[in-house]
Write an enzyme that holds these catalytic residues in place. Structure first.
Site, PDB file in Angstrom:
ATOM      1  N   ASP A   1      31.832  42.102  34.570  1.00 58.08           N
ATOM      2  CA  ASP A   1      31.101  41.911  33.322  1.00 58.08           C
ATOM      3  C   ASP A   1      31.817  42.547  32.130  1.00 58.08           C
ATOM      4  O   ASP A   1      31.237  43.325  31.386  1.00 58.08           O
ATOM      5  CB  ASP A   1      29.697  42.521  33.512  1.00 58.08           C
ATOM      6  CG  ASP A   1      28.801  42.342  32.298  1.00 58.08           C
ATOM      7  OD1 ASP A   1      28.934  41.309  31.627  1.00 58.08           O
ATOM      8  OD2 ASP A   1      27.982  43.242  32.032  1.00 58.08           O
TER       9      ASP A   1
ATOM     10  N   ASN B   1      33.718  49.395  42.241  1.00 59.41           N
ATOM     11  CA  ASN B   1      32.432  49.298  41.565  1.00 59.41           C
ATOM     12  C   ASN B   1      31.650  48.100  42.074  1.00 59.41           C
ATOM     13  O   ASN B   1      32.135  46.957  41.983  1.00 59.41           O
ATOM     14  CB  ASN B   1      32.614  49.143  40.055  1.00 59.41           C
ATOM     15  CG  ASN B   1      31.274  49.013  39.345  1.00 59.41           C
ATOM     16  OD1 ASN B   1      30.528  49.980  39.227  1.00 59.41           O
ATOM     17  ND2 ASN B   1      30.934  47.795  38.906  1.00 59.41           N
ATOM     18  N   GLU B   2      30.470  48.387  42.609  1.00 58.90           N
ATOM     19  CA  GLU B   2      29.525  47.355  43.018  1.00 58.90           C
ATOM     20  C   GLU B   2      30.133  46.257  43.875  1.00 58.90           C
ATOM     21  O   GLU B   2      29.899  45.064  43.637  1.00 58.90           O
ATOM     22  CB  GLU B   2      28.835  46.723  41.794  1.00 58.90           C
ATOM     23  CG  GLU B   2      27.946  47.693  41.044  1.00 58.90           C
ATOM     24  CD  GLU B   2      26.968  46.993  40.105  1.00 58.90           C
ATOM     25  OE1 GLU B   2      27.146  45.796  39.822  1.00 58.90           O
ATOM     26  OE2 GLU B   2      26.017  47.647  39.665  1.00 58.90           O
TER      27      GLU B   2
ATOM     28  N   ASN C   1      24.223  52.454  41.080  1.00 61.31           N
ATOM     29  CA  ASN C   1      23.898  51.742  39.832  1.00 61.31           C
ATOM     30  C   ASN C   1      22.535  51.090  40.013  1.00 61.31           C
ATOM     31  O   ASN C   1      22.377  50.262  40.915  1.00 61.31           O
ATOM     32  CB  ASN C   1      24.926  50.634  39.559  1.00 61.31           C
ATOM     33  CG  ASN C   1      26.290  51.168  39.178  1.00 61.31           C
ATOM     34  OD1 ASN C   1      26.487  52.372  39.043  1.00 61.31           O
ATOM     35  ND2 ASN C   1      27.248  50.270  39.000  1.00 61.31           N
TER      36      ASN C   1
ATOM     37  N   TYR D   1      18.995  49.307  38.079  1.00 60.05           N
ATOM     38  CA  TYR D   1      18.443  48.708  36.860  1.00 60.05           C
ATOM     39  C   TYR D   1      16.954  48.414  37.002  1.00 60.05           C
ATOM     40  O   TYR D   1      16.476  47.378  36.525  1.00 60.05           O
ATOM     41  CB  TYR D   1      19.252  47.454  36.495  1.00 60.05           C
ATOM     42  CG  TYR D   1      20.629  47.818  35.966  1.00 60.05           C
ATOM     43  CD1 TYR D   1      20.808  48.120  34.618  1.00 60.05           C
ATOM     44  CD2 TYR D   1      21.729  47.916  36.811  1.00 60.05           C
ATOM     45  CE1 TYR D   1      22.054  48.483  34.121  1.00 60.05           C
ATOM     46  CE2 TYR D   1      22.976  48.275  36.333  1.00 60.05           C
ATOM     47  CZ  TYR D   1      23.138  48.561  34.981  1.00 60.05           C
ATOM     48  OH  TYR D   1      24.366  48.929  34.492  1.00 60.05           O
TER      49      TYR D   1
ATOM     50  N   TYR E   1      16.838  44.609  35.215  1.00 61.24           N
ATOM     51  CA  TYR E   1      17.044  43.365  35.978  1.00 61.24           C
ATOM     52  C   TYR E   1      15.889  43.093  36.934  1.00 61.24           C
ATOM     53  O   TYR E   1      15.657  41.952  37.316  1.00 61.24           O
ATOM     54  CB  TYR E   1      18.371  43.411  36.752  1.00 61.24           C
ATOM     55  CG  TYR E   1      19.585  43.300  35.856  1.00 61.24           C
ATOM     56  CD1 TYR E   1      19.746  42.216  35.003  1.00 61.24           C
ATOM     57  CD2 TYR E   1      20.572  44.276  35.860  1.00 61.24           C
ATOM     58  CE1 TYR E   1      20.853  42.113  34.172  1.00 61.24           C
ATOM     59  CE2 TYR E   1      21.691  44.180  35.042  1.00 61.24           C
ATOM     60  CZ  TYR E   1      21.814  43.091  34.193  1.00 61.24           C
ATOM     61  OH  TYR E   1      22.914  42.992  33.379  1.00 61.24           O
TER      62      TYR E   1
ATOM     63  N   GLU F   1      25.069  54.199  36.930  1.00 65.28           N
ATOM     64  CA  GLU F   1      24.656  53.241  35.890  1.00 65.28           C
ATOM     65  C   GLU F   1      23.140  53.134  35.888  1.00 65.28           C
ATOM     66  O   GLU F   1      22.523  52.970  36.949  1.00 65.28           O
ATOM     67  CB  GLU F   1      25.234  51.834  36.140  1.00 65.28           C
ATOM     68  CG  GLU F   1      26.712  51.717  35.877  1.00 65.28           C
ATOM     69  CD  GLU F   1      27.232  50.273  36.012  1.00 65.28           C
ATOM     70  OE1 GLU F   1      26.432  49.322  35.820  1.00 65.28           O
ATOM     71  OE2 GLU F   1      28.423  50.114  36.317  1.00 65.28           O
TER      72      GLU F   1
ATOM     73  N   TRP G   1      24.558  53.543  31.428  1.00 69.19           N
ATOM     74  CA  TRP G   1      25.359  52.347  31.152  1.00 69.19           C
ATOM     75  C   TRP G   1      24.873  51.777  29.843  1.00 69.19           C
ATOM     76  O   TRP G   1      23.739  51.385  29.769  1.00 69.19           O
ATOM     77  CB  TRP G   1      25.206  51.310  32.274  1.00 69.19           C
ATOM     78  CG  TRP G   1      26.216  50.204  32.141  1.00 69.19           C
ATOM     79  CD1 TRP G   1      25.981  48.930  31.700  1.00 69.19           C
ATOM     80  CD2 TRP G   1      27.605  50.298  32.438  1.00 69.19           C
ATOM     81  NE1 TRP G   1      27.148  48.225  31.706  1.00 69.19           N
ATOM     82  CE2 TRP G   1      28.162  49.033  32.145  1.00 69.19           C
ATOM     83  CE3 TRP G   1      28.435  51.314  32.905  1.00 69.19           C
ATOM     84  CZ2 TRP G   1      29.522  48.763  32.316  1.00 69.19           C
ATOM     85  CZ3 TRP G   1      29.776  51.042  33.075  1.00 69.19           C
ATOM     86  CH2 TRP G   1      30.305  49.772  32.778  1.00 69.19           C
TER      87      TRP G   1
ATOM     88  N   LYS H   1      24.210  47.104  26.273  1.00 67.46           N
ATOM     89  CA  LYS H   1      23.558  48.290  26.852  1.00 67.46           C
ATOM     90  C   LYS H   1      24.094  49.585  26.257  1.00 67.46           C
ATOM     91  O   LYS H   1      23.736  50.673  26.697  1.00 67.46           O
ATOM     92  CB  LYS H   1      23.707  48.298  28.375  1.00 67.46           C
ATOM     93  CG  LYS H   1      22.964  47.139  29.035  1.00 67.46           C
ATOM     94  CD  LYS H   1      22.865  47.284  30.531  1.00 67.46           C
ATOM     95  CE  LYS H   1      22.236  46.054  31.148  1.00 67.46           C
ATOM     96  NZ  LYS H   1      23.105  44.855  31.093  1.00 67.46           N
TER      97      LYS H   1
HETATM   98  C1  BDP Z   1      26.652  46.365  36.704  1.00 70.40           C
HETATM   99  C2  BDP Z   1      28.130  46.519  36.501  1.00 70.40           C
HETATM  100  C3  BDP Z   1      28.549  46.620  35.048  1.00 70.40           C
HETATM  101  C4  BDP Z   1      27.717  45.687  34.210  1.00 70.40           C
HETATM  102  C5  BDP Z   1      26.275  46.149  34.301  1.00 70.40           C
HETATM  103  C6  BDP Z   1      25.331  45.274  33.471  1.00 70.40           C
HETATM  104  O1  BDP Z   1      28.660  47.598  37.228  1.00 70.40           O
HETATM  105  O2  BDP Z   1      29.916  46.337  34.930  1.00 70.40           O
HETATM  106  O3  BDP Z   1      28.152  45.618  32.894  1.00 70.40           O
HETATM  107  O4  BDP Z   1      25.829  46.125  35.630  1.00 70.40           O
HETATM  108  O5  BDP Z   1      24.813  44.306  34.017  1.00 70.40           O
HETATM  109  O6  BDP Z   1      26.472  45.240  37.487  1.00 70.40           O
HETATM  110  O7  BDP Z   1      25.148  45.566  32.296  1.00 70.40           O
END
Ligand code: BDP
Length: 598
Positions: free
Chosen positions: A162, A414-415, A468, A470, A474, A505, A550, A569
């Site tokens: 992303d 990462n992820e 990470n 959300y 999300y 994150e 993040w 973000k």
């Molecule tokens: C995670 C990723 C990051 C994205 C973030 C997002 O590690 O690179 O920018 O979420 O969705 O999936 O903002």
């Protein structure tokens, strides 16, 4: 490989500025020998810079393929008798380089340095022509990965991370003079016990028959505090002044090659911060003290210059980190410029250093960032060859950054997809690669929400859990109460593993200037409430040893229905203006003792 430097025996000449530049849409240049003379049909391009946003032209911005850079330079006439090296701090994502008509090196990977000895090809006092064929195409065998898909209008570059695929020469290029008998590598490992320090050093020299290695450690005032001879050894530093987060202190280690008559053949200086790092139970200890990470996932990302290093932006970004009370950041999602790490060493900021292994998750990409229908780990996608490239990227990161006291933890991806047998097989040996390269620092990877506790098969290999999450963005979008419940439930499960947890994150897209009386996603108020909710969850869990929001600032991404002029973000806008969340974070972080930088 040692970083170029000026010393009593070494010299460096920066080759930044305007280079000739030409896109090679048909990949014709190599066979046609474009390196054999001045690039025809070229435009001028700034180095360092991502090339993408410098031209007012979509076909340049979105270009992938072969890219030619060229310039001439003069080897200083005073370099007669010296060994001459051509050094690139990076070329994204790969490059082949010629000096005059001779190919001198190729390098894979967009964020680590490479160099070649060009002594035989150049004459001090005379000009040389440097031509770099850079290529920014991503494939299943590149780190990060990508794929070219055929569309009705032609080939398109797909990738699963992303952030915008900025490319080019992002960092400085150097001509370097070293003696022929030279120090080739140096590793320092520091220890602390009861107020005394140790510096274990291991140096390697080349063409150095007849030379002995002498090392001198000086304090910040230049006073000698320890000396030794031999290519490796231990220096004792009684009453040491330790390097600590928010309280940086650097010694200078000078390594010299000295011949029988006392003549210094080579001299190399390495800043040394004496500190220890240890994971004990659920604690992350720096110098034996529990450390709590507060800061950000960042990006090298600015208007116009893209991913280029710029000292002005570096200083400003660190001033903002200090202003807000951050003590750390992650180099999401690739190794940053070495200038950034040097600055962090000098200013006491703590770094989680990440390999460019991002987007190894085609399921996630399929869901969120477009590009469907790929299995992440398979013979035809991310495979053994990819793993070798990934392993090399880990080795090169450690080789480059091993001596930075600011770096306390390696992140090897990462992820990635991490809930499958394929992922387990892929990652197990990569943890071994990281630990073999650096037995002194903990190793981890950043876990994605799609592989929660109980499903993730890779976190078993990690020393530290980096998550990470959300909740409230999300998932549970706009429902912070529900988010808090689910997040608390998941974090408690991870805490049961008995390892330290860093939330690497958590964040909410926020349009600056959008205000709302009720907590509406995208508003500045929602970002503040979202962060508060997360902080309640973290504060209630002893195993959480860090929070990195993040993102530090808004950043460029490819276009798509999930992004409005990039990822929003940021706690700061892309031009570094604070959103409301910046003031809220400042209140929280500055209230914590460890929040101040020097
Ligand atoms: C995670 C990723 C990051 C994205 C973030 C997002 O590690 O690179 O920018 O979420 O969705 O999936 O903002």
């Amino acid at each position: 490989m040692l970083r170029p430097q000026d010393s009593s025996t070494r010299e460096k000449k920066r080759l930044d500025g305007l280079w000739s530049f030409r896109l090679d849409r048909d990949s014709a240049g190599r066979d046609a020998g474009w390196f054999r003379g001045p690039l025809t049909g070229a435009r001028e391009m700034a180095v360092p810079a991502s090339f993408n946003d410098l031209a007012a032209d979509a076909s340049v911005r979105d270009y992938f393929g072969d890219i030619w850079y060229q310039r001439t330079a003069r080897v200083p006439k005073g370099w007669a008798g010296e060994r001459v090296v051509l050094h690139f701090e990076s070329a994204t994502h790969r490059a082949t380089v010629w000096v005059n008509d001779t190919e001198v090196m190729s390098h894979e990977g967009g964020y680590t340095p490479f160099e070649a000895d060009i002594t035989e090809l150049v004459t001090p006092g005379e000009e040389l022509r440097i031509t770099a064929l850079v290529n920014n195409t991503l494939s299943f065998q590149s780190i990060p990965p990508g794929v070219i898909e055929q569309t009705p209008t032609g080939p398109a570059q797909i990738y699963w991370h992303d952030f915008f695929n900025f490319a080019g020469l992002h960092r400085s290029v150097w001509l370097v003079a070293t003696p022929q008998a030279r120090i080739e590598d140096l590793t320092v490992v520091t220890g602390l016990a009861a107020g005394d320090g140790t510096v274990d050093y291991t140096s390697a020299a080349t063409d150095a028959d007849g030379f002995d290695t002498h090392v001198v450690l000086r304090d910040a005032d230049g006073a000698v505090v320890a000396e030794a001879t031999g290519a490796s050894g231990r220096l004792d530093v009684p009453g040491v002044r330790a390097w600590a987060p928010g309280a940086a202190y650097l010694y200078d280690l000078e390594v010299r090659l000295v011949d029988d008559s006392g003549v210094v053949g080579d001299s190399y200086h390495q800043p040394v911060g004496v500190r220890t790092v240890e994971v004990r139970g659920t604690q992350f200890l720096i110098n034996g003290e529990p450390f709590y990470f507060q800061g950000f996932g960042m990006h090298e990302d600015h208007a116009v210059i893209g991913k280029a290093h710029s000292d002005a932006h570096l200083v400003h970004d660190f001033e903002l980190l200090k202003w807000i009370g951050a003590n750390s950041f992650r180099t999401s999602h690739y190794p940053y410029s070495e200038e950034v790490l040097d600055y962090a060493d000098r200013h006491g900021i703590v770094i989680i250093d990440e390999v460019a292994a991002v987007g190894l998750n085609m399921g996630l990409g399929g869901g969120i960032f477009g590009g469907q229908g790929y299995q992440t780990f398979s013979p035809g996608t991310v495979n053994d060859a990819t793993r070798q490239v990934h392993a090399q990227a880990i080795r090169e990161l450690v080789a480059r950054d091993k001596n930075h006291p600011s770096v306390v933890l390696w992140s090897i991806a990462n992820e990635p997809e991490s809930d499958t047998a394929g992922a387990e097989d892929y990652f197990r040996p990569l943890f071994d690669v990281a630990r073999a390269a650096d037995p002194t620092r903990p190793v981890g990877f950043v876990n994605v929400m799609l592989a929660p506790h109980g499903k993730c098969r890779v976190s078993q290999f990690a020393d530290v859990l980096m998550l990470n999450r959300y909740y409230g963005w999300y998932v549970n979008t706009g429902d912070l109460a529900g988010a808090e419940q689910e997040w608390t439930r998941e974090i408690s499960a991870w805490a049961g593993d008995g390892k330290p947890i860093i939330i690497t994150e958590y964040g909410a897209d926020t349009m600056p200037g959008l205000h709302s009386l009720t907590p509406q996603p995208w508003s500045e108020e929602y970002q503040v409430d979202y962060l508060d909710m997360n902080h309640r969850v973290f504060d209630a869990c002893d195993a959480v040893v860090g929070e990195q929001v993040w993102n530090f600032a808004d950043f460029a991404t490819k276009s798509g229905i999930m992004r409005v002029d990039g990822n929003k973000k940021g706690v700061f806008t892309r031009d570094r203006r604070p959103k409301s969340a910046a003031f809220a974070l400042r209140r929280r972080w500055r209230a914590k003792e460890s929040g101040s930088l020097n």
